[in-house]
Enzyme design. Structure first.
Site, PDB file in Angstrom:
ATOM      1  N   ARG A  99      41.219  43.599  48.569  1.00 64.24           N
ATOM      2  CA  ARG A  99      42.452  42.968  49.370  1.00 64.24           C
ATOM      3  C   ARG A  99      42.095  41.562  49.825  1.00 64.24           C
ATOM      4  O   ARG A  99      40.809  41.436  50.287  1.00 64.24           O
ATOM      5  CB  ARG A  99      42.688  43.940  50.490  1.00 64.24           C
ATOM      6  N   HIS A 152      31.394  37.846  44.244  1.00 64.09           N
ATOM      7  CA  HIS A 152      32.273  37.629  43.116  1.00 64.09           C
ATOM      8  C   HIS A 152      31.434  37.727  41.745  1.00 64.09           C
ATOM      9  O   HIS A 152      30.551  36.910  41.582  1.00 64.09           O
ATOM     10  CB  HIS A 152      33.277  36.760  43.242  1.00 64.09           C
TER      11      HIS A 152
END
Ligand code: GRF
Length: 189
Positions: A91, A109
């Site tokens: 989110r 990431h």
């Protein structure tokens, strides 16, 4: 000792890497709370095994993102949490969270940002024919996978097996997240 929170939505292998490193002292911090937006996510079982409490919520049960984030911030502050580590939390954060923990929210990431933002970074890079893959750890802002980079690690992969590639990415993620979190905790003393 600093208190941190980890936010996760799914499997939680990065959560586990951080939890193990906090438990054995490689990271000078304690995970005071796991925040999870997916009841039933495997990460909750991992938290259980480490005896780490979880705040689990269903976003749909709130009128807005600001509403549930306000509740999370309240809980984080009650626990004395100073830093937040996102580990597969799917989110975008709103200003409520970003303001409460300005420059103290970190994400991992699975690409060399700014290339391949989004939820399918590894598969996207693979489909693109990338030869040098990597992992990025960065501060979080209101943009998807935006925010200043803290650490990156690259590796070559020229094979054609997506599963093998994913395993390699995760094998790079875990030690890099642990080392980076350890450094941040040391520097912010
Ligand atoms: C990792 O690849 C992380 O980089 C990305 O989401 C994935 C989470 O994996 N943000 P896990 O839940 O930690 O196993």
């Amino acid at each position: 000792m600093k208190k941190i929170a980890v936010f996760a939505s799914g499997n939680g292998s990065n959560f586990e890497a951080l939890a193990a490193a906090c438990a054995d002292g490689r990271i000078d911090a304690r995970i005071a709370l796991l925040v999870c937006d997916k009841p039933g996510a495997y990460v909750l079982q991992r938290a259980d095994r480490f005896g780490i409490p979880a705040f689990v919520f269903r976003p749909k049960e709130y009128a807005s993102k600001a509403d549930y984030e306000r509740q999370i911030v309240e809980r984080l502050q009650a626990e004395g949490v100073e830093w937040i580590f996102l580990a597969g939390y799917m989110r975008i954060l709103s200003e409520v969270m970003l303001e409460a923990y300005r420059d103290r929210i970190v994400n991992i990431h699975p690409s060399l940002l700014p290339a391949f933002k989004g939820a399918h970074a590894i598969a996207d890079a693979f489909a693109y024919g990338v030869k040098v893959y990597g992992v990025t750890i960065h501060y979080v802002n209101g943009e998807l996978d935006g925010g200043k980079i803290i650490a990156q690690r690259a590796f070559d992969y020229t094979g054609d097996d997506l599963d093998e590639l994913e395993a390699k990415v995760h094998a790079v993620e875990h030690p890099l997240y642990v080392e980076t979190a350890a450094r941040l905790m040391k520097e912010s003393r």
